[in-house]
Design an enzyme around this catalytic site. Structure first.
Site, PDB file in Angstrom:
ATOM      1  N   SER A 101       0.753  -1.258  -0.403  1.00  0.00           N
ATOM      2  CA  SER A 101      -0.141  -0.180   0.176  1.00  0.00           C
ATOM      3  C   SER A 101       0.609   1.053   0.034  1.00  0.00           C
ATOM      4  O   SER A 101       0.705   2.235  -0.773  1.00  0.00           O
ATOM      5  CB  SER A 101      -1.261   0.412   1.186  1.00  0.00           C
ATOM      6  OG  SER A 101      -0.216  -0.253   2.601  1.00  0.00           O
ATOM      7  N   ASP A 112       1.418   0.218   8.401  1.00  0.00           N
ATOM      8  CA  ASP A 112       3.123  -0.118   8.468  1.00  0.00           C
ATOM      9  C   ASP A 112       3.446   0.140   6.913  1.00  0.00           C
ATOM     10  O   ASP A 112       3.073   0.104   6.024  1.00  0.00           O
ATOM     11  CB  ASP A 112       3.191  -1.756   9.114  1.00  0.00           C
ATOM     12  CG  ASP A 112       2.616  -2.611   7.559  1.00  0.00           C
ATOM     13  OD1 ASP A 112       1.622  -2.353   6.960  1.00  0.00           O
ATOM     14  OD2 ASP A 112       2.732  -3.766   7.564  1.00  0.00           O
ATOM     15  N   ASP A 114       5.747  -2.114   3.757  1.00  0.00           N
ATOM     16  CA  ASP A 114       6.666  -3.355   3.513  1.00  0.00           C
ATOM     17  C   ASP A 114       7.500  -3.039   2.848  1.00  0.00           C
ATOM     18  O   ASP A 114       7.087  -1.844   1.624  1.00  0.00           O
ATOM     19  CB  ASP A 114       5.202  -4.295   2.717  1.00  0.00           C
ATOM     20  CG  ASP A 114       4.297  -4.977   3.278  1.00  0.00           C
ATOM     21  OD1 ASP A 114       3.984  -5.274   4.585  1.00  0.00           O
ATOM     22  OD2 ASP A 114       2.808  -4.605   2.776  1.00  0.00           O
ATOM     23  N   ASP A 166       8.168  -4.545   8.185  1.00  0.00           N
ATOM     24  CA  ASP A 166       8.286  -5.163   7.012  1.00  0.00           C
ATOM     25  C   ASP A 166       9.773  -5.285   6.353  1.00  0.00           C
ATOM     26  O   ASP A 166       8.982  -4.972   5.910  1.00  0.00           O
ATOM     27  CB  ASP A 166       7.269  -6.395   7.094  1.00  0.00           C
ATOM     28  CG  ASP A 166       6.348  -7.255   8.553  1.00  0.00           C
ATOM     29  OD1 ASP A 166       6.587  -6.567   9.320  1.00  0.00           O
ATOM     30  OD2 ASP A 166       5.059  -6.487   7.685  1.00  0.00           O
ATOM     31  N   LYS A 227     -10.890  -0.084  -1.018  1.00  0.00           N
ATOM     32  CA  LYS A 227     -10.181  -0.458  -0.332  1.00  0.00           C
ATOM     33  C   LYS A 227     -11.273  -0.355   1.916  1.00  0.00           C
ATOM     34  O   LYS A 227     -11.294  -1.315   2.148  1.00  0.00           O
ATOM     35  CB  LYS A 227      -8.769  -0.127   0.415  1.00  0.00           C
ATOM     36  CG  LYS A 227      -8.172  -0.518  -0.607  1.00  0.00           C
ATOM     37  CD  LYS A 227      -6.482  -0.106  -0.325  1.00  0.00           C
ATOM     38  CE  LYS A 227      -6.134  -1.276   0.747  1.00  0.00           C
ATOM     39  NZ  LYS A 227      -4.449  -0.545   0.555  1.00  0.00           N
ATOM     40  N   TYR A 236     -12.242  -7.601   3.908  1.00  0.00           N
ATOM     41  CA  TYR A 236     -10.799  -7.683   3.558  1.00  0.00           C
ATOM     42  C   TYR A 236      -9.742  -8.141   4.025  1.00  0.00           C
ATOM     43  O   TYR A 236      -9.510  -8.155   5.690  1.00  0.00           O
ATOM     44  CB  TYR A 236     -10.260  -6.218   3.453  1.00  0.00           C
ATOM     45  CG  TYR A 236      -9.358  -5.533   3.563  1.00  0.00           C
ATOM     46  CD1 TYR A 236      -8.412  -5.649   3.571  1.00  0.00           C
ATOM     47  CD2 TYR A 236      -9.343  -4.726   2.343  1.00  0.00           C
ATOM     48  CE1 TYR A 236      -6.923  -5.016   3.265  1.00  0.00           C
ATOM     49  CE2 TYR A 236      -8.060  -3.439   1.938  1.00  0.00           C
ATOM     50  CZ  TYR A 236      -6.892  -4.367   2.551  1.00  0.00           C
ATOM     51  OH  TYR A 236      -5.626  -4.298   1.729  1.00  0.00           O
TER      52      TYR A 236
END
Length: 739
Positions: A101, A112, A114, A166, A227, A236
């Site tokens: 995202s 968060d 990625d 992450d 979303k 979702y």
């Protein structure tokens, strides 16, 4: 923060490029009314926190810059330790890429990040999980650092200055990593191990999506809206069989390809139009799959029989092409298609100025939608164990949904992606409990006044699977438990807080807490009459008769040589299920032709039972003649699931005694409460006496000695069997259907 609305003038040059595998449905330019609706959409989205403030965005950029410098510094240190030439060390590079995202530009407040760490060929994966991990550990801004090296996609998780990140790792077959490296280049995949290919896949897919949409700003605003809508409507969740972020992004991207000149307000409407009418399982493709001759497995139902079982294929655009929705089941697809139709109906009203955008984002009340529910509980003695246990159980709930929808009497099994803290079974005992709620729709029966539905096997095979994986992965600890029970709609208020159950426009998903049950609350303990309790696999099986409560819950006297893989000793129950008249709702209509690619659907056979159980010789019958007038919506299923015609273990019980109450019990009082306590004890006592005299069969259960004494060979894919057979009582959830 400005939100650009792109109009016809700035798009004329882009129309020369063809997007997608088909020609566009419409090239119509946006009108003034469309621009006004788009501005209204932006204003409606703002209160939901889908837009991040510029200050927070700059903070993320700063943190990623620091992380990128750490990677470069670490790779230089590794290069020096391996005695590479100085000329190579100076230009060795290394880089942090983002995906998901954040890379798509649709992340929300507090989301968060990625990230992917890309390193040259002389940097090993082991270096990433040792020296780089230690380097991160030394940073003051880094908190909650943990490495998950054995995951399907190995990852380091951390919190960097308050932002969750992450980090994956990929080692390319390059001597240096240039700053302008384009990860979409398929040649980069040559000679890479599978873990690096998996790690690269997220970035490659995200970058391809952004290159395959006509206008990125319009795509982003539309995706933010879709979303939010999906989250508000509880669809979702990739892990539970709905769609995850990348799948929603690809559906929106396909809509943008079909309407390249449209702006967000139009695209949201067209999204619902296209996918409410999509003929699944025809796949959604953003580009024609390309052959790279790298011999990597790709999604192709012509070659791979397993790919023909996928019900809602959405294919990633980067090589190796994969289906991002392989978890989707018959039930979850039915739920999503129905939501698409309802979304189309609402956006039709919005375009006609009969409704506002806020109506689209109103959260439906899941707990009023169905009359019957399965409540699934997972409990563990510590918070750390709970996190691990809940993660495993949640990852397997789609198996339970699949089992339920294969039952011939169940039309739909709808799991709510949101989990809730569950009341403690024993207030004096330290225990952490989480629960999920699954809504059930039963088929309308014909030529039968009363019909029994046995959910025992559906529940039991699910719990067996979870326990087996926990044991095999060496994650299992004592007192990790799963329990399931059937409840009616009017009983839910005793399990869930009022602000969750009440019909509301403002959706609350944070800060939900459940207080301990009081005396008048629904008994959620393991010995309740319509619950399925699966105590921990290491609970010793009690050889003496059950006590009057009908449940030992693993509280047995020591039995040092005997352990059980999955022990259940709750009494069975039958609950009356009045049949519900169904009505099909339809969305808007359109003469537009939606291009699709045909694939052959296939039907998945039901799983074969691998563990046999013993049916208790008595079960309770609580008829409830009064049916609810609530009407559930029936959703057509293009691909019917294979249905079991009867319970696999129906004939195992030597005899059954039905204990029927003479007085009629209405749905309002079908819940167990304090006034019914003595009555239930009497029933349980009768059942206990019958169970003592009944014949029992034995089960070769999984051998579970103390963890420190268990050899590693006992935790292979096929669990070892103990020398001594162990008696195991089958837990049951049975329902009686009335016409």
């Amino acid at each position: 923060m400005p939100f650009p609305v792109t109009t016809q003038g700035s798009q004329t040059q882009q129309l020369q490029k063809h997007y997608g595998i088909t020609s566009p449905i419409s090239l119509a330019a946006p009108k003034e009314f469309d621009c006004m609706l788009t501005q209204k959409l932006i204003e409606t989205l703002k209160p939901y926190g889908v837009f991040e403030e510029e200050e927070e965005l700059q903070r993320r950029i700063l943190i990623l810059g620091k992380l990128n410098n750490l990677v470069k510094e670490w790779i230089r240190e590794i290069s020096e330790s391996k005695n590479l030439p100085q000329s190579v060390i100076e230009n060795v590079g290394g880089k942090i890429f983002t995906f998901g995202s954040y890379r798509l530009g649709v992340h929300t407040k507090g989301a968060d990040i990625d990230a992917l760490c890309v390193a040259p060929r002389h940097v090993e994966r082991s270096d990433f999980f040792t020296s780089f991990y230690e380097k991160l550990k030394q940073q003051e801004e880094v908190k909650d650092l943990r490495a998950v090296e054995e995951a399907f996609v190995p990852v380091i998780k951390l919190c960097f200055d308050g932002i969750e990140i992450d980090i994956l790792f990929a080692r390319l077959a390059l001597q240096t990593i240039p700053e302008d490296l384009d990860l979409r280049d398929d040649s980069l995949l040559k000679n890479l191990d599978i873990r690096c290919i998996r790690s690269l896949n997220g970035c490659r897919v995200t970058d391809e999506i952004l290159h395959l949409v006509p206008n990125i700003d319009n795509f982003r605003l539309t995706l933010r809206a879709i979303k939010l809508w999906a989250k508000r409507h509880n669809i979702y969740s990739n892990i539970l069989g709905f769609l995850g972020g990348v799948s929603w992004a690809m559906l929106v991207a396909r809509t943008c390809q079909l309407y390249p000149n449209a702006i967000a307000s139009t695209l949201v409407h067209k999204f619902f139009l296209v996918f409410s009418k999509w003929e699944w399982p025809n796949p959604v493709l953003l580009k024609q799959p390309e052959e790279c001759n790298l011999n990597l497995p790709v999604w192709d139902p012509r070659v791979n029989p397993s790919d023909r079982y996928h019900l809602m294929p959405i294919i990633t655009p980067a090589y190796p092409q994969q289906n991002s929705t392989y978890n989707v089941s018959v039930s979850t697809r039915m739920v999503m298609v129905e939501e698409f139709k309802q979304g189309l109906a609402i956006t039709d009203e919005i375009l006609l100025s009969k409704a506002e955008w806020s109506k689209l984002f109103e959260a439906p009340n899941f707990f009023q939608k169905y009359k019957h529910y399965i409540v699934l509980l997972a409990s563990a003695p510590t918070e750390k164990q709970r996190l691990e246990w809940v993660g495993l159980v949640e990852s397997k709930i789609r198996i339970l949904v699949g089992n339920l929808e294969k039952n011939e009497f169940i039309t739909l099994a709808h799991v709510n992606p949101q989990s809730f803290p569950a009341p403690k079974e024993n207030p004096d005992k330290e225990e952490y409990r989480t629960m999920w709620v699954i809504g059930l729709v039963f088929k309308k029966t014909e030529n039968s006044e009363n019909l029994s539905v046995d959910l025992t096997y559906d529940i039991q095979s699910f719990t067996d699977t979870v326990y087996r994986q926990a044991i095999n992965s060496k994650m299992f600890e004592m007192d990790m438990k799963i329990a399931a029970r059937h409840v009616k709609r009017k009983q839910l208020h005793q399990l869930l807080p009022n602000h969750v159950l009440q019909k509301k426009k403002k959706h609350s998903t944070e800060g939900i807490r459940l207080t301990a049950l009081n005396d008048s609350s629904l008994d959620l303990s393991m010995d309740s009459d319509n619950s399925t309790s699966v105590p921990s696999p290491t609970s010793a099986m009690k050889t003496s008769p059950l006590n009057s409560s009908g449940s030992s819950q693993g509280r047995s006297s020591p039995a040092p040589a005997v352990t059980a893989a999955s022990v259940t000793n709750t009494q069975a129950s039958e609950v009356t299920v009045p049949q519900i008249n169904s009505s099909e709702s339809s969305g808007g209509t359109s003469n537009e032709s939606i291009p699709q690619t045909a694939t052959q659907p296939a039907i998945s056979p039901p799983p074969k039972p691998t563990i046999s159980r013993i049916v208790p010789s008595a079960y309770l019958l609580n008829p409830s003649p009064r049916s609810s007038g609530n009407v559930a919506t029936k959703m057509p299923s293009p691909v019917a699931a294979v249905k079991r015609t009867s319970s696999p273990h129906k004939e195992e019980s030597p005899k059954k005694i039905k204990i029927e109450e003479q007085d009629e019990i209405s749905e309002d009082t079908s819940c167990i409460d304090l006034n019914e306590h003595e009555k239930m004890e009497t029933k349980e006592q009768i059942e206990t006496e019958v169970n003592v005299n009944s014949q029992t069969e034995t089960l070769q259960a999984t051998s579970l000695q103390a963890p420190q004494k268990t050899p590693s060979t006992d935790l292979s894919d096929i669990p070892a069997l103990p020398a001594n057979p162990i008696p195991v009582i089958k837990n049951s959830i049975k329902l009686r259907l009335n016409r």
